[in-house]
Design a protein around this motif. Structure first.
Motif, PDB file in Angstrom:
ATOM      1  N   UNK A  89      55.271  16.627  18.132  1.00  0.00           N
ATOM      2  CA  UNK A  89      55.512  17.790  18.984  1.00  0.00           C
ATOM      3  C   UNK A  89      54.250  18.215  19.725  1.00  0.00           C
ATOM      4  N   UNK A  90      53.119  17.683  19.308  1.00  0.00           N
ATOM      5  CA  UNK A  90      51.861  18.043  19.967  1.00  0.00           C
ATOM      6  C   UNK A  90      51.649  17.270  21.270  1.00  0.00           C
ATOM      7  N   UNK A  91      52.488  16.283  21.550  1.00  0.00           N
ATOM      8  CA  UNK A  91      52.337  15.525  22.801  1.00  0.00           C
ATOM      9  C   UNK A  91      52.578  16.441  23.978  1.00  0.00           C
ATOM     10  N   UNK A  92      51.719  16.322  24.960  1.00  0.00           N
ATOM     11  CA  UNK A  92      51.818  17.179  26.131  1.00  0.00           C
ATOM     12  C   UNK A  92      52.539  16.484  27.294  1.00  0.00           C
ATOM     13  N   UNK A  93      52.625  15.161  27.250  1.00  0.00           N
ATOM     14  CA  UNK A  93      53.291  14.472  28.349  1.00  0.00           C
ATOM     15  C   UNK A  93      54.805  14.583  28.200  1.00  0.00           C
ATOM     16  N   UNK A  94      55.507  14.259  29.249  1.00  0.00           N
ATOM     17  CA  UNK A  94      56.969  14.327  29.256  1.00  0.00           C
ATOM     18  C   UNK A  94      57.521  12.934  29.031  1.00  0.00           C
TER      19      UNK A  94
END
Length: 149
Positions: A89-94
């Motif tokens: 959930x920490x991923x910032x990309x889409x």
């Protein structure tokens, strides 16, 4: 063979596992294992925008459609109803990933990690195509007599 293990008392199975792990549990073995994993590690995937504008963001597309092969495996507690991958959930990309449906071969489960604005757009423009995934849908894989939702 696995059938031999099923017929053995648990204490005998534990003794066999202990013997096998004891012979491999050496410092040198783990160093070699770490080196091997590092050599096999693929390059990190970083999504890049295809169109560069001031407020552009990127969407990484990936396919999980072959994960359905995992659904045919039985690890001893039954076949999985649904298989997926973990996306922190920490991923910032889409990103968007279609997955095979365990219920209907014509359906996909599409995982979307997008900003709320884009999700609202998808819901408004394609609400007849994309429906929220609910437990009742997945329960149909366990009991096909449940009517389609």
């Amino acid at each position: 063979m696995s059938s031999d293990l099923v017929d053995m008392p648990l204490s005998s199975v534990a003794s066999h596992v202990h013997e096998l792990s004891e012979s491999a549990a050496t410092k040198e073995h783990f160093k070699q294992l770490i080196d091997w994993v590092e050599d096999q590690k693929p390059n990190t995937l970083i999504s890049r925008p295809f169109v560069v504008k001031e407020k552009a963001f990127s969407i990484m597309m990936s396919s999980g459609l072959r994960f359905s092969l995992l659904g045919k495996m039985d690890f001893g507690w039954g076949k999985p109803v649904f298989t997926s991958c973990h996306v922190p959930t920490t991923r910032m990309d889409c990103h968007v990933m279609p997955l095979a449906s365990p219920v209907n071969g014509d359906d996909w489960i599409v995982y979307m990690h997008l900003p709320k604005k884009q999700l609202d757009y998808m819901e408004a423009r394609a609400g007849n195509v994309f429906k929220p995934l609910i437990a009742g849908y997945l329960q149909q894989a366990l009991n096909p007599k449940i009517s389609r939702i």
